[in-house]
Motif scaffolding. Structure first.
Motif, mmCIF file in Angstrom:
data_model
loop_
_atom_site.group_PDB
_atom_site.id
_atom_site.type_symbol
_atom_site.label_atom_id
_atom_site.label_comp_id
_atom_site.label_asym_id
_atom_site.label_seq_id
_atom_site.Cartn_x
_atom_site.Cartn_y
_atom_site.Cartn_z
ATOM 1 N N TYR A 73 0.864 -1.182 0.000
ATOM 2 C CA TYR A 73 0.000 0.000 0.000
ATOM 3 C C TYR A 73 0.902 1.234 0.000
ATOM 4 O O TYR A 73 1.870 1.307 0.752
ATOM 5 C CB TYR A 73 -0.891 0.012 1.239
ATOM 6 N N SER A 74 0.568 2.195 -0.843
ATOM 7 C CA SER A 74 1.407 3.390 -0.948
ATOM 8 C C SER A 74 0.548 4.642 -0.948
ATOM 9 O O SER A 74 -0.684 4.579 -1.020
ATOM 10 C CB SER A 74 2.255 3.334 -2.225
ATOM 11 N N ALA A 75 1.213 5.780 -0.864
ATOM 12 C CA ALA A 75 0.519 7.064 -0.904
ATOM 13 C C ALA A 75 1.417 8.103 -1.554
ATOM 14 O O ALA A 75 2.642 8.006 -1.515
ATOM 15 C CB ALA A 75 0.137 7.517 0.504
ATOM 16 N N LEU A 76 0.777 9.091 -2.131
ATOM 17 C CA LEU A 76 1.505 10.205 -2.742
ATOM 18 C C LEU A 76 1.906 11.191 -1.646
ATOM 19 O O LEU A 76 1.102 11.503 -0.765
ATOM 20 C CB LEU A 76 0.584 10.899 -3.745
ATOM 21 N N VAL A 77 3.153 11.661 -1.678
ATOM 22 C CA VAL A 77 3.599 12.662 -0.699
ATOM 23 C C VAL A 77 4.308 13.802 -1.425
ATOM 24 O O VAL A 77 5.125 13.573 -2.301
ATOM 25 C CB VAL A 77 4.526 12.046 0.375
ATOM 26 N N PRO A 78 4.007 15.059 -1.062
ATOM 27 C CA PRO A 78 4.612 16.200 -1.755
ATOM 28 C C PRO A 78 5.822 16.800 -1.038
ATOM 29 O O PRO A 78 6.585 17.541 -1.634
ATOM 30 C CB PRO A 78 3.472 17.216 -1.782
#
Length: 309
Positions: A73-78
Motif C-alpha cells: 500500500y502506498s501514498a503520494l507525498v509532496p
C-alpha cells in the motif's frame, strides 16, 4: 510473462470526484481491490487537505483497511510533512510527483522544475533512510495542456533526476490522454535505452480512447508495469467530461486474453468496480464493467421470467 498492475483508483481516481466519498467506502474499495489479487495499491495522498479535500481522511483510511502482507500500500507525498504522515500511518512505500512540463509543474506544484528537485530529493532521502521504497511520477510526458508537445529531453531529465534520488521506479504519465501508440513507442524506446525497462512504468489515460493501444505499444518496448484505475475512475481536469485513467478491468481483460500473467481475479475485480460505481451513483467508463453488469442484468431478467412462467 508477468505484468505488474499498480492500482491508482483510490488516489488518482477518487481525488477527481466532486461529491465526497465516505471513508468507509474507500476502505471497502481498497480491501476489495486487494482481495481481487492486486499486489500494489496506491491508497491515498498526503497532499495538504486544502488542495485535495476528497483525500483529507488519509490516516483514517489507512487505519481502517485490512492490510494483507503480500500487498504493498502506498501514498503520494509532496513534502517532508506528507512523508511524516505516511510514516506514522505505517506505509512502506511513498510516491513523489512532478511534471516534465515547466508550466504544468508551476500550476500543479507551484514551483519550477528546478525548484522542485531539492524538495523531492529531501523527501526521498528521508524515506530511504527509514527503509521505505520510493516511486516517482512524471506527468505530461506525452503532452501538456499549456505547452502542447513536451520535448523528450524534458522527460529524460526529470526521469534521470528521480532515479538519482533513489526511486526504484518511474511512472511515465500521459496526464491529459493525448498520446498515440506511435508516440508512446518512440518515447519509451528512448527512455528505456537511458535506464532499463524494469525501472519504468506506463501511466495512461483514455481521454481520447487510445489508452489500451498505448499499453500495447509500451509492452513492445519492454515495459511490464502499468498504472490503472478501477472502473476507469478519474477524469481530466483539462477536458471536462472526458474519461480519465485506463480501467483496471479493461486492462486485466486484455492482458489475460493475451496470456500475460496478472495475478488478478477478474470476477472479484468487477465486483469491486460494481461496488464503487454504486457508491458514486453514476456509470463508470470501464467497458468490461459495463458488459459485466449488462450480462448480470440480462441473466437476472431471464431468471425472473422463468420464475414467473
Amino acid at each position: 510473462m508477468k505484468i505488474q498492475i499498480v492500482e491508482v483508483g483510490p488516489r488518482d481516481g477518487l481525488q477527481n470526484e466532486k461529491e465526497m466519498v465516505s471513508t468507509s467506502a474507500k476502505i471497502q474499495l481498497i480491501d476489495k481491490l486487494a482481495a481481487a489479487g492486486l499486489k500494489r495499491v496506491e491508497a491515498t495522498s498526503f497532499v495538504n487537505p486544502r488542495w485535495i479535500p476528497q483525500l483529507a481522511d488519509a490516516e483514517e483510511v489507512l487505519k481502517g483497511i485490512k492490510r494483507q502482507n503480500e500487498v504493498t500500500y502506498s501514498a503520494l507525498v509532496p513534502n517532508l510533512r506528507g512523508m511524516e504522515r505516511a510514516r506514522e500511518s505505517g506505509l512502506t512505500e511513498v510516491a513523489l510527483f512532478m511534471s516534465a512540463s515547466e508550466t504544468h509543474n508551476l500550476k500543479n506544484i507551484n514551483k519550477s522544475i528546478e525548484d522542485t528537485f531539492p524538495v523531492l530529493r529531501q523527501v526521498a532521502r528521508e524515506a530511504l533512510a527509514l527503509g521505505m521504497r520510493v516511486r516517482g511520477y512524471v506527468s505530461t510526458v506525452f503532452g501538456c495542456p499549456y505547452e502542447g508537445n513536451v520535448p523528450i529531453d524534458n522527460s529524460r531529465r526529470v526521469t534521470n533526476e528521480l532515479l538519482e534520488m533513489g526511486v526504484f521506479e518511474v511512472s511515465l504519465g500521459d496526464t491529459i490522454g493525448v498520446a498515440t501508440p506511435k508516440q508512446v513507442r518512440e518515447v519509451m524506446e528512448k527512455l528505456v535505452k537511458d535506464t532499463a525497462s524494469d525501472r519504468l512504468a506506463g501511466h495512461f489515460h483514455d481521454t481520447r480512447g487510445t489508452g489500451l493501444a498505448n499499453v500495447l505499444a509500451a509492452l513492445d518496448t519492454g515495459i511490464r508495469t502499468f498504472d490503472s484505475s478501477i472502473g476507469g475512475l478519474g477524469g481530466c481536469p483539462y477536458a471536462p467530461g472526458a474519461a480519465g485513467n485506463i480501467s483496471t478491468e479493461d486492462l486485466v481483460y486484455m492482458l489475460n486474453g493475451m496470456e500475460y500473467e496478472t495475478g488478478v481475479d477478474l470476477n472479484l475485480l468487477q465486483d469491486a468496480g460494481a461496488f464503487i460505481q454504486q457508491e458514486l451513483g453514476r456509470e463508470l467508463p470501464s467497458k468490461v464493467l459495463k458488459a459485466h453488469l449488462a450480462a448480470q442484468s440480462a441473466s437476472s431478467s431471464h431468471s425472473n421470467q422463468e420464475d414467473g412462467a
